[in-house]
Design a protein around this motif. Structure first.
Motif, PDB file in Angstrom:
ATOM      1  N   PHE A   1      96.035   8.291  53.708  1.00 18.40           N
ATOM      2  CA  PHE A   1      95.073   8.630  52.659  1.00 18.40           C
ATOM      3  C   PHE A   1      95.100  10.112  52.274  1.00 18.40           C
ATOM      4  O   PHE A   1      94.077  10.672  51.877  1.00 18.40           O
ATOM      5  CB  PHE A   1      93.645   8.221  53.054  1.00 18.40           C
ATOM      6  N   CYS A   2      96.250  10.733  52.383  1.00 17.25           N
ATOM      7  CA  CYS A   2      96.413  12.091  51.836  1.00 17.25           C
ATOM      8  C   CYS A   2      96.119  12.055  50.340  1.00 17.25           C
ATOM      9  O   CYS A   2      96.476  11.106  49.642  1.00 17.25           O
ATOM     10  CB  CYS A   2      97.831  12.577  52.087  1.00 17.25           C
ATOM     11  N   GLN A   3      95.467  13.116  49.829  1.00 11.56           N
ATOM     12  CA  GLN A   3      95.024  13.144  48.433  1.00 11.56           C
ATOM     13  C   GLN A   3      95.905  14.003  47.517  1.00 11.56           C
ATOM     14  O   GLN A   3      95.513  14.301  46.393  1.00 11.56           O
ATOM     15  CB  GLN A   3      93.578  13.659  48.374  1.00 11.56           C
ATOM     16  N   ARG A   4      97.099  14.380  47.965  1.00 11.70           N
ATOM     17  CA  ARG A   4      97.938  15.276  47.144  1.00 11.70           C
ATOM     18  C   ARG A   4      98.528  14.591  45.919  1.00 11.70           C
ATOM     19  O   ARG A   4      98.921  15.254  44.958  1.00 11.70           O
ATOM     20  CB  ARG A   4      99.067  15.879  47.986  1.00 11.70           C
ATOM     21  N   ASN A   5      98.676  13.257  45.970  1.00 12.07           N
ATOM     22  CA  ASN A   5      99.226  12.517  44.819  1.00 12.07           C
ATOM     23  C   ASN A   5     100.569  13.084  44.361  1.00 12.07           C
ATOM     24  O   ASN A   5     100.790  13.341  43.172  1.00 12.07           O
ATOM     25  CB  ASN A   5      98.240  12.524  43.655  1.00 12.07           C
ATOM     26  N   ILE A   6     101.468  13.281  45.311  1.00 11.97           N
ATOM     27  CA  ILE A   6     102.791  13.826  44.994  1.00 11.97           C
ATOM     28  C   ILE A   6     103.579  12.813  44.173  1.00 11.97           C
ATOM     29  O   ILE A   6     103.644  11.627  44.515  1.00 11.97           O
ATOM     30  CB  ILE A   6     103.549  14.173  46.284  1.00 11.97           C
ATOM     31  N   PHE A   7     104.195  13.266  43.088  1.00 16.35           N
ATOM     32  CA  PHE A   7     105.006  12.382  42.254  1.00 16.35           C
ATOM     33  C   PHE A   7     106.152  11.783  43.065  1.00 16.35           C
ATOM     34  O   PHE A   7     106.786  12.456  43.882  1.00 16.35           O
ATOM     35  CB  PHE A   7     105.599  13.142  41.071  1.00 16.35           C
ATOM     36  N   SER A   8     106.437  10.508  42.811  1.00 18.12           N
ATOM     37  CA  SER A   8     107.630   9.867  43.362  1.00 18.12           C
ATOM     38  C   SER A   8     108.795  10.150  42.426  1.00 18.12           C
ATOM     39  O   SER A   8     108.661  10.053  41.202  1.00 18.12           O
ATOM     40  CB  SER A   8     107.418   8.354  43.491  1.00 18.12           C
ATOM     41  N   TYR A   9     109.950  10.476  43.008  1.00 13.07           N
ATOM     42  CA  TYR A   9     111.154  10.733  42.221  1.00 13.07           C
ATOM     43  C   TYR A   9     112.016   9.473  42.218  1.00 13.07           C
ATOM     44  O   TYR A   9     112.255   8.868  43.264  1.00 13.07           O
ATOM     45  CB  TYR A   9     111.952  11.898  42.809  1.00 13.07           C
ATOM     46  N   TRP A  10     112.491   9.113  41.029  1.00 11.81           N
ATOM     47  CA  TRP A  10     113.210   7.853  40.857  1.00 11.81           C
ATOM     48  C   TRP A  10     114.621   8.084  40.325  1.00 11.81           C
ATOM     49  O   TRP A  10     114.806   8.738  39.290  1.00 11.81           O
ATOM     50  CB  TRP A  10     112.460   6.949  39.874  1.00 11.81           C
ATOM     51  N   ARG A  11     115.594   7.521  41.026  1.00  7.97           N
ATOM     52  CA  ARG A  11     116.939   7.457  40.481  1.00  7.97           C
ATOM     53  C   ARG A  11     116.947   6.459  39.325  1.00  7.97           C
ATOM     54  O   ARG A  11     116.249   5.439  39.363  1.00  7.97           O
ATOM     55  CB  ARG A  11     117.938   7.019  41.547  1.00  7.97           C
ATOM     56  N   GLU A  12     117.744   6.722  38.325  1.00  9.43           N
ATOM     57  CA  GLU A  12     117.789   5.809  37.185  1.00  9.43           C
ATOM     58  C   GLU A  12     118.356   4.439  37.560  1.00  9.43           C
ATOM     59  O   GLU A  12     118.035   3.439  36.914  1.00  9.43           O
ATOM     60  CB  GLU A  12     118.603   6.436  36.052  1.00  9.43           C
ATOM     61  N   ILE A  13     119.142   4.384  38.630  1.00  9.17           N
ATOM     62  CA  ILE A  13     119.688   3.093  39.064  1.00  9.17           C
ATOM     63  C   ILE A  13     118.603   2.203  39.655  1.00  9.17           C
ATOM     64  O   ILE A  13     118.795   0.993  39.807  1.00  9.17           O
ATOM     65  CB  ILE A  13     120.834   3.320  40.088  1.00  9.17           C
ATOM     66  N   TRP A  14     117.442   2.770  39.984  1.00  4.97           N
ATOM     67  CA  TRP A  14     116.316   1.988  40.502  1.00  4.97           C
ATOM     68  C   TRP A  14     115.423   1.454  39.381  1.00  4.97           C
ATOM     69  O   TRP A  14     114.450   0.755  39.639  1.00  4.97           O
ATOM     70  CB  TRP A  14     115.458   2.845  41.433  1.00  4.97           C
ATOM     71  N   LEU A  15     115.789   1.761  38.132  1.00  2.00           N
ATOM     72  CA  LEU A  15     114.950   1.400  36.982  1.00  2.00           C
ATOM     73  C   LEU A  15     115.774   0.612  35.972  1.00  2.00           C
ATOM     74  O   LEU A  15     117.002   0.683  35.949  1.00  2.00           O
ATOM     75  CB  LEU A  15     114.393   2.657  36.318  1.00  2.00           C
ATOM     76  N   ARG A  16     115.080  -0.107  35.121  1.00  2.00           N
ATOM     77  CA  ARG A  16     115.747  -0.721  33.967  1.00  2.00           C
ATOM     78  C   ARG A  16     114.902  -0.455  32.713  1.00  2.00           C
ATOM     79  O   ARG A  16     113.666  -0.503  32.775  1.00  2.00           O
ATOM     80  CB  ARG A  16     115.967  -2.228  34.162  1.00  2.00           C
ATOM     81  N   ARG A  17     115.573  -0.163  31.632  1.00  2.00           N
ATOM     82  CA  ARG A  17     114.880   0.160  30.381  1.00  2.00           C
ATOM     83  C   ARG A  17     114.212  -1.096  29.819  1.00  2.00           C
ATOM     84  O   ARG A  17     114.777  -2.179  29.819  1.00  2.00           O
ATOM     85  CB  ARG A  17     115.859   0.748  29.381  1.00  2.00           C
ATOM     86  N   VAL A  18     112.969  -0.938  29.337  1.00  2.00           N
ATOM     87  CA  VAL A  18     112.239  -2.041  28.704  1.00  2.00           C
ATOM     88  C   VAL A  18     112.344  -1.867  27.204  1.00  2.00           C
ATOM     89  O   VAL A  18     111.965  -0.819  26.652  1.00  2.00           O
ATOM     90  CB  VAL A  18     110.759  -2.046  29.140  1.00  2.00           C
ATOM     91  N   THR A  19     112.856  -2.877  26.495  1.00  2.00           N
ATOM     92  CA  THR A  19     113.020  -2.775  25.037  1.00  2.00           C
ATOM     93  C   THR A  19     111.911  -3.541  24.353  1.00  2.00           C
ATOM     94  O   THR A  19     111.298  -4.447  24.934  1.00  2.00           O
ATOM     95  CB  THR A  19     114.381  -3.363  24.619  1.00  2.00           C
TER      96      THR A  19
END
Length: 287
Positions: free
Chosen positions: A269-287
């Motif tokens: 329950f740390c409250q820093r809310n650090i952004f997660s970094y994402w490789r583009e290979i972990w994502l797919r574009r939504v059209t």
């Protein structure tokens, strides 16, 4: 942080608890400190660092506002008292802050910021102390549902680690020696879907990394979700040594996608809310 002086904001949460990302990755205790409406560092004072850290605000820097829109109280960040932009005193303050934010040595520029100085602004907080969790609920940083989810997961993880020792849990490393890459050239504002955990595991090495970027347990819950790209991340200040480091290879952050601390070992329950970094290979574009 100077750009916010004199302006009014809502307190989003108390920062009584934070986490050490410099040495031990354990919880840390802070006092009389809050976060304001997701006010994040824009890197303008540190040569364009793109980490977007949630800023800490000491209560001594704030005062209660008399304006209460919709009945919700605001706080005002204290102004730069008796200083006007362009005068000698104001310039002296700017110069002081600039010199405090960086030093130069044989290896180049070493930056100082809230992230690099966190250990000096906090003290150790053992994870087993029940008072910290009661305080988070009392301060309304945590809902009962969030606490229940985090508690159940922590208990389950501890049991799994005991039953399957010495293998660490959660364990979600891949099997690759050389990890793949994919370039989507994502732009801020585009919609993407996070791939399933199974698809992401297929891109990881045994240390749960893709080309050096770690896939964390806090990122599991976003699989299958659709989010908007906030921005690309090419460089950040390394809080361990204050050096600017490059993040090549298609790394992005997503709007509203950050660590909630619900599954983090030793810093629940740390409250820093650090952004997660994402490789583009972990994502797919939504059209």
């Amino acid at each position: 942080m100077l750009q916010y002086c004199g302006r009014q904001f809502r307190v989003s949460k108390r920062a009584d608890k934070t986490c050490d990302t410099i040495v031990k990755y354990h919880a840390r205790r802070m006092y009389r400190t809050v976060h304001l409406e997701q006010l994040r560092c824009d890197g303008c004072g540190h040569d364009g660092c793109q980490a977007g850290c949630l800023t800490f605000w000491k209560q001594a820097w704030l005062k209660r506002s008399e304006v209460k829109p919709d009945g919700v109280p605001l706080v005002q960040i204290r102004p730069r008292k008796n200083l006007n932009a362009g005068d000698d005193a104001s310039q002296a303050l700017d110069d002081l802050l600039a010199s405090a934010s960086r030093t130069i040595d044989d290896q180049g520029v070493r930056y100082s910021c809230q992230a690099t100085e966190l250990l000096r602004a906090s003290e150790p907080l053992p994870w087993w102390g029940p008072g910290q969790y009661l305080r988070e609920i009392r301060n309304r940083n945590l809902s009962a549902a969030m606490f229940f989810r985090g508690y159940c997961y922590a208990a389950y993880a501890m049991l799994r680690r005991r039953l399957r020792a010495p293998r660490q849990y959660p364990y979600f490393g891949g099997k690759l020696k050389t990890t793949p890459t994919e370039r989507l050239d994502l732009k801020p504002g585009e919609l993407v879907q996070v791939k399933s955990r199974k698809e992401i595991y297929a891109t990881l090495d045994e240390w749960s990394k893709n080309r050096g970027l770690y896939y964390d347990v806090e990122m599991w819950r976003f699989s299958g979700g659709t989010f908007r790209v906030l921005r690309r991340v090419d460089q950040i200040v390394n809080e361990k040594n204050g050096r600017m480091i490059k993040l090549p290879g298609g790394c992005v952050v997503l709007d509203g996608v950050y660590c909630s601390g619900e599954r983090s070992t030793n810093r629940l329950f740390c409250q820093r809310n650090i952004f997660s970094y994402w490789r583009e290979i972990w994502l797919r574009r939504v059209t």
